[in-house]
Design an enzyme around this catalytic site. Structure first.
Site, PDB file in Angstrom:
ATOM      1  N   CYS A   1      20.319  38.169  23.785  1.00 40.31           N
ATOM      2  CA  CYS A   1      20.593  39.032  24.977  1.00 40.31           C
ATOM      3  C   CYS A   1      22.038  39.392  25.550  1.00 40.31           C
ATOM      4  O   CYS A   1      22.084  39.856  26.594  1.00 40.31           O
ATOM      5  CB  CYS A   1      19.861  38.122  26.286  1.00 40.31           C
ATOM      6  SG  CYS A   1      20.961  37.069  26.535  1.00 40.31           S
TER       7      CYS A   1
ATOM      8  N   GLU B   1       0.662  -1.137  -0.141  1.00 34.61           N
ATOM      9  CA  GLU B   1       0.007  -0.214   0.329  1.00 34.61           C
ATOM     10  C   GLU B   1       0.888   1.334   0.086  1.00 34.61           C
ATOM     11  O   GLU B   1       2.046   1.343   0.702  1.00 34.61           O
ATOM     12  CB  GLU B   1      -0.885  -0.032   1.453  1.00 34.61           C
ATOM     13  CG  GLU B   1      -1.892  -1.326   1.590  1.00 34.61           C
ATOM     14  CD  GLU B   1      -2.402  -1.263   2.745  1.00 34.61           C
ATOM     15  OE1 GLU B   1      -2.594  -0.124   3.484  1.00 34.61           O
ATOM     16  OE2 GLU B   1      -3.329  -2.271   2.909  1.00 34.61           O
TER      17      GLU B   1
ATOM     18  N   LYS C   1      10.522   3.481   3.562  1.00 32.31           N
ATOM     19  CA  LYS C   1      10.349   4.768   3.164  1.00 32.31           C
ATOM     20  C   LYS C   1      11.153   5.046   1.943  1.00 32.31           C
ATOM     21  O   LYS C   1      12.372   4.553   1.664  1.00 32.31           O
ATOM     22  CB  LYS C   1      10.945   5.615   4.567  1.00 32.31           C
ATOM     23  CG  LYS C   1      10.149   5.451   5.674  1.00 32.31           C
ATOM     24  CD  LYS C   1       8.655   5.938   5.544  1.00 32.31           C
ATOM     25  CE  LYS C   1       8.673   7.230   6.312  1.00 32.31           C
ATOM     26  NZ  LYS C   1       8.934   7.554   7.361  1.00 32.31           N
TER      27      LYS C   1
ATOM     28  N   TYR D   1      -7.842   1.660   5.208  1.00 30.77           N
ATOM     29  CA  TYR D   1      -6.690   0.515   5.219  1.00 30.77           C
ATOM     30  C   TYR D   1      -6.995  -0.572   6.148  1.00 30.77           C
ATOM     31  O   TYR D   1      -6.374  -1.525   6.239  1.00 30.77           O
ATOM     32  CB  TYR D   1      -5.370   1.048   4.916  1.00 30.77           C
ATOM     33  CG  TYR D   1      -4.902   1.964   5.905  1.00 30.77           C
ATOM     34  CD1 TYR D   1      -4.814   1.521   7.432  1.00 30.77           C
ATOM     35  CD2 TYR D   1      -4.411   3.331   5.775  1.00 30.77           C
ATOM     36  CE1 TYR D   1      -4.183   2.768   8.373  1.00 30.77           C
ATOM     37  CE2 TYR D   1      -4.073   4.172   6.684  1.00 30.77           C
ATOM     38  CZ  TYR D   1      -3.909   3.752   7.833  1.00 30.77           C
ATOM     39  OH  TYR D   1      -3.635   4.735   8.799  1.00 30.77           O
TER      40      TYR D   1
ATOM     41  N   CYS E   1      17.193  35.971  29.134  1.00 29.32           N
ATOM     42  CA  CYS E   1      17.210  36.232  27.715  1.00 29.32           C
ATOM     43  C   CYS E   1      15.538  36.048  27.084  1.00 29.32           C
ATOM     44  O   CYS E   1      14.913  35.030  26.992  1.00 29.32           O
ATOM     45  CB  CYS E   1      18.008  34.806  27.075  1.00 29.32           C
ATOM     46  SG  CYS E   1      17.977  34.890  25.086  1.00 29.32           S
TER      47      CYS E   1
ATOM     48  N   CYS F   1      23.322  29.869  25.573  1.00 25.95           N
ATOM     49  CA  CYS F   1      23.210  30.958  25.909  1.00 25.95           C
ATOM     50  C   CYS F   1      22.995  30.898  27.358  1.00 25.95           C
ATOM     51  O   CYS F   1      22.243  29.994  27.816  1.00 25.95           O
ATOM     52  CB  CYS F   1      22.072  32.047  25.376  1.00 25.95           C
ATOM     53  SG  CYS F   1      21.670  33.298  26.279  1.00 25.95           S
TER      54      CYS F   1
ATOM     55  N   LYS G   1       2.081   4.783   1.239  1.00 22.05           N
ATOM     56  CA  LYS G   1       2.111   5.259   2.754  1.00 22.05           C
ATOM     57  C   LYS G   1       1.817   6.704   2.402  1.00 22.05           C
ATOM     58  O   LYS G   1       2.598   7.537   2.196  1.00 22.05           O
ATOM     59  CB  LYS G   1       3.485   4.996   3.407  1.00 22.05           C
ATOM     60  CG  LYS G   1       3.448   5.354   4.937  1.00 22.05           C
ATOM     61  CD  LYS G   1       4.525   5.074   5.667  1.00 22.05           C
ATOM     62  CE  LYS G   1       4.348   5.414   7.153  1.00 22.05           C
ATOM     63  NZ  LYS G   1       4.217   6.584   7.526  1.00 22.05           N
TER      64      LYS G   1
ATOM     65  N   CYS H   1      25.436  35.834  22.960  1.00 19.51           N
ATOM     66  CA  CYS H   1      24.016  35.625  22.688  1.00 19.51           C
ATOM     67  C   CYS H   1      23.464  36.846  21.712  1.00 19.51           C
ATOM     68  O   CYS H   1      23.445  37.631  22.106  1.00 19.51           O
ATOM     69  CB  CYS H   1      23.018  35.400  23.740  1.00 19.51           C
ATOM     70  SG  CYS H   1      21.478  35.030  23.117  1.00 19.51           S
TER      71      CYS H   1
ATOM     72  N   ASP I   1       0.822  10.451   3.462  1.00 16.40           N
ATOM     73  CA  ASP I   1       1.528  11.402   4.485  1.00 16.40           C
ATOM     74  C   ASP I   1       0.255  12.134   5.056  1.00 16.40           C
ATOM     75  O   ASP I   1      -0.039  13.318   4.575  1.00 16.40           O
ATOM     76  CB  ASP I   1       2.426  12.234   3.884  1.00 16.40           C
ATOM     77  CG  ASP I   1       3.440  12.689   4.947  1.00 16.40           C
ATOM     78  OD1 ASP I   1       3.380  12.084   6.137  1.00 16.40           O
ATOM     79  OD2 ASP I   1       4.490  13.462   4.427  1.00 16.40           O
TER      80      ASP I   1
HETATM   81  S1  IVH Z   1      -1.279   0.628   8.759  1.00 12.38           S
HETATM   82  C1  IVH Z   1      -1.017  -1.577  11.842  1.00 12.38           C
HETATM   83  N1  IVH Z   1      -1.246   1.609   6.284  1.00 12.38           N
HETATM   84  O1  IVH Z   1       1.576   5.566   8.929  1.00 12.38           O
HETATM   85  C2  IVH Z   1      -0.133  -0.514  11.502  1.00 12.38           C
HETATM   86  N2  IVH Z   1      -0.610   3.018   8.007  1.00 12.38           N
HETATM   87  O2  IVH Z   1       3.796   5.139  10.424  1.00 12.38           O
HETATM   88  C3  IVH Z   1      -1.061   0.600  11.302  1.00 12.38           C
HETATM   89  N3  IVH Z   1      -0.087   5.351   7.096  1.00 12.38           N
HETATM   90  O3  IVH Z   1      -0.186   5.914  11.955  1.00 12.38           O
HETATM   91  C4  IVH Z   1      -0.896   1.485  10.373  1.00 12.38           C
HETATM   92  N4  IVH Z   1      -0.646   4.736   5.156  1.00 12.38           N
HETATM   93  O4  IVH Z   1      -0.884   7.239  10.036  1.00 12.38           O
HETATM   94  C5  IVH Z   1      -0.833   1.965   7.468  1.00 12.38           C
HETATM   95  N5  IVH Z   1      -1.505   2.333   4.073  1.00 12.38           N
HETATM   96  C6  IVH Z   1      -1.165   2.490   5.382  1.00 12.38           C
HETATM   97  C7  IVH Z   1      -0.802   3.746   5.641  1.00 12.38           C
HETATM   98  C8  IVH Z   1      -0.545   3.810   6.972  1.00 12.38           C
HETATM   99  C9  IVH Z   1      -0.268   5.722   6.031  1.00 12.38           C
HETATM  100  C10 IVH Z   1       0.303   6.051   8.223  1.00 12.38           C
HETATM  101  C11 IVH Z   1      -0.750   5.746   9.616  1.00 12.38           C
HETATM  102  C12 IVH Z   1       0.228   5.328  10.609  1.00 12.38           C
HETATM  103  C13 IVH Z   1       1.493   5.583  10.289  1.00 12.38           C
HETATM  104  C14 IVH Z   1       2.479   4.627  10.877  1.00 12.38           C
END
Ligand code: IVH
Length: 671
Positions: free
Chosen positions: A412, A114, A315, A226, A433, A427, A116, A409, A118
């Protein structure tokens, strides 16, 4: 007549829900905006005429809830976990290997891959198919209730589709702000002189944590789900892919990029593929997630601390760019740390314009041999402040300038000190300060601390510069007149701030402790301290040893805490704060984590200073168990005169033995 109206309303809701589903989830609308608007208006009209027929799951009910004054806490029945990170293929292979070993199998593990996102993890609760509660992840076990805010997001179903849904289900997913919406929001903010968000993640978080749902409703938020947390009245799906199909069938949006992998190599193919596509995606991602597909296997693997063993986030590397260092300034933080910051020729990196980069400290400057005028590679990873990775030495101009740590500093003019063995220069001005003062007050007012709404950075700067506020306690002495006299401050905003200050007085002990800004005392430590002491007074006479018996408190933090409370100035500020009416709900003894919880004592022989009963009571008051016989589970045996078989047994088992004198010393720690 009424029956007809009810039927019509029902019919309209169904039609509108269907159109919403096609528009938002399938992105394949069946009618024009005009036709849709007509249906929606008809429903609104009928509901207005017959308010008794309005239901929570009506598509008209996405906006309209009144602002709240605070978010209620929500306990997650099934904790919301976080993820372990991997940055290299080797780490990913190692993850796969660990799983095979734990499951004792040589058959390739199947995964679901999946993107990830942000954004912000949230949880949505449905009872009998109706959306009843939404919450943030919070610390994983307790989140904040943001039901009304989530309701405003078009892709959050107010009612599950179909009729095959469970009695209760907790759906988990990620709320995010698509790139286009983020850019538009910031453009608008810039025009109106409002807050600019650093990235889509902050924008999403800021939008969801609005006390007024009408503001959230205006923000371009979306949701991909998810996973399923709680599920009642239905068999749990056997695989992650089945869970995703089920979620889709209920009308949720599931990321269309998600794909199955027969083995870990296919996961890496997915990583490559998504990496290439990343720029084109309409939302920001910072990596991909691999999850073991079989739920039975997931359960067998379980989790360690806060992360499951059955999933990992792979990542993307931080994005880099080349630019030039135009100047270096020194910033003074809340704790007095003096940090060199590079002012850069603006450069665009992964969606934002970067103008500054931290150089961390002088050791780093030396190690990387950074000069003013240098061309440098900078990188930006997720939320982290951009940093300089390396210098392009061959491009150094002849007039490049050395970076020198100032001796005083910049704020201050107190001396700057670098302690032996520490990289950070500080400082020595303390609260004298203004920079430290400002930062201390900003921290005090911040959301996770005293949460003083409306007291942002600019206002703190103004208050300190005007000499109205020198420490957090001064905030509560501010008057309407003083505030209204500030530039750009209308009477109404001044009154709002006073109201917010008043409201902030009702707080919790952990928040209060955290807000004091004691070095190294974060939220978790503040919580531990609160649980242990139950009040602030005992901290005034706390000792190093006592602190170190608390979970999470090591020798360094202990030193900072003792030093903080020894400082007369700090005690005075706390006294003043308490006198201005700050209060919290008392932490009852039962809720407190007593210092000797989990410890078992055995008393033997005759004690000189107290009777057995008295000793027992003292120990029990500290949370210890007092047992009659010695076993391997005994923590200490306290030995008085003429001790007999229990002493022998303790020696045999290697249990720690205390003489009465040692015991007296030991108890002194807990006065
Ligand atoms: S699963 C069982 N799936 O990443 C683990 N998390 O670093 C629970 N996130 O808190 C998370 N995309 O905010 C999962 N496809 C995805 C995700 C995902 C983003 C985020 C989520 C989680 C954080 C963990």
């Amino acid at each position: 007549m009424k029956i007809n109206i009810k039927n019509r309303i029902e019919q309209l809701r169904q039609e509108i829900n269907e159109h919403n589903y096609r528009y938002y989830i399938l992105t394949d609308p069946a009618v024009s905006d005009f036709e849709y608007d007509n249906l929606f208006r008809e429903l609104q009209q009928l509901e207005q005429e017959h308010p008794e027929l309005v239901t929570q799951d009506s598509p008209t009910q996405r906006v309209g809830a009144q602002p709240v004054s605070d978010f209620a806490a929500v306990q997650h029945e099934v904790p919301m976990l976080s993820l372990e990170n991997a940055f290299t293929n080797e780490e990913v292979f190692a993850f796969d290997k660990r799983i095979s070993e734990r499951l004792e199998t040589s058959v390739p593990i199947e995964y679901v891959c999946e993107p990830k996102l942000d954004g912000l993890a949230i949880s949505l609760r449905y009872e009998d198919g109706i959306f009843v509660q939404g919450a943030t992840r919070g610390d994983g076990s307790t989140g904040e209730e943001i039901t009304e805010n989530l309701r405003t997001i078009a892709t959050v179903p107010l009612k599950l589709r179909g009729d095959h849904f469970p009695k209760v289900v907790d759906v988990r997913g990620e709320v995010f702000m698509p790139k286009a919406g983020f850019l538009a929001l910031n453009e608008r903010a810039q025009k109106n002189n409002e807050k600019i968000f650093a990235n889509p993640r902050n924008a999403a978080a800021g939008s969801l944590r609005q006390l007024d749902p009408r503001i959230t409703a205006k923000r371009p938020l979306a949701l991909y789900v998810y996973s399923i947390g709680v599920l009642e009245g239905m068999k749990f799906p056997e695989t992650q892919s089945e869970a995703l199909s089920l979620l889709k069938s209920w009308g949720f949006a599931v990321n269309p990029e998600i794909s199955n992998a027969k083995n870990i190599r296919e996961c890496l193919d997915f990583y490559e593929r998504i990496g290439k596509k990343r720029e084109k995606l309409t939302y920001e991602i910072d990596g991909v997630v691999y999850k073991v597909n079989s739920i039975t296997d997931q359960n067998r693997l379980g989790f360690v601390s806060r992360a499951p063993r059955w999933a990992i986030a792979h990542k993307f590397p931080a994005e880099q760019a080349v630019t030039m260092i135009e100047d270096v300034e020194f910033q003074v933080g809340r704790t007095g740390a003096v940090t060199p910051v590079a002012r850069l020729k603006p450069v665009f990196v992964s969606g934002v314009t970067v103008r500054n980069a931290t150089l961390h400290n002088m050791d780093e400057v030396k190690r990387k041999d950074i000069h003013i005028g240098d061309s440098v590679i900078i990188q930006r990873a997720g939320d982290v402040i951009p940093e300089v990775v390396s210098v392009l030495q061959e491009k150094r101009p002849v007039n490049a300038k050395k970076i020198v740590l100032p001796s005083v500093c910049p704020v201050c003019h107190s001396n700057i000190e670098t302690i032996e063995g520490e990289a950070v220069a500080r400082c020595t001005g303390g609260l004298f300060c203004p920079a430290q003062r400002k930062e201390a007050i900003k921290h005090f007012a911040s959301r996770r601390a005293m949460d003083i709404e409306g007291l942002g950075e600019k206002l703190v700067d103004q208050l300190v510069e005007a000499g109205l506020v020198n420490n957090p306690a001064d905030l509560y002495q501010l008057t309407l007149q003083q505030l209204s006299s500030l530039e750009r401050m209308a009477t109404k905003s001044a009154q709002n701030l006073l109201d917010a200050l008043e409201k902030s007085k009702k707080t919790t002990l952990p928040r209060f402790l955290f807000s004091l800004g004691i070095r190294e005392v974060g939220e978790a430590t503040a919580k531990s301290l609160a649980k242990y002491f139950g009040d602030i007074a005992p901290l005034f006479s706390v000792t190093d040893e006592m602190l170190q018996t608390i979970r999470d408190v090591g020798p360094v933090v202990a030193r900072y805490i003792v030093a903080f409370f020894n400082e007369a100035h700090n005690r005075k500020v706390i006294d003043m704060l308490m006198a201005s009416g700050i209060e919290w709900k008392k932490i009852e003894k039962e809720e407190r984590e007593l210092p000797l919880a989990n410890k078992t004592f055995v008393l033997t022989g005759t004690l000189q200073h107290f009777s057995r009963e008295e000793a027992k009571e003292k120990l029990e008051n500290l949370g210890a168990k007092v047992a009659g016989s010695v076993s391997a589970k005994t923590s200490y045996v306290v030995v008085g005169e003429d001790a007999g078989s229990k002493l022998v047994k303790a020696q045999e088992l290697g249990v720690a033995i205390m003489s009465e004198d040692m015991f007296l010393d030991f108890l002194k720690n807990y006065h």
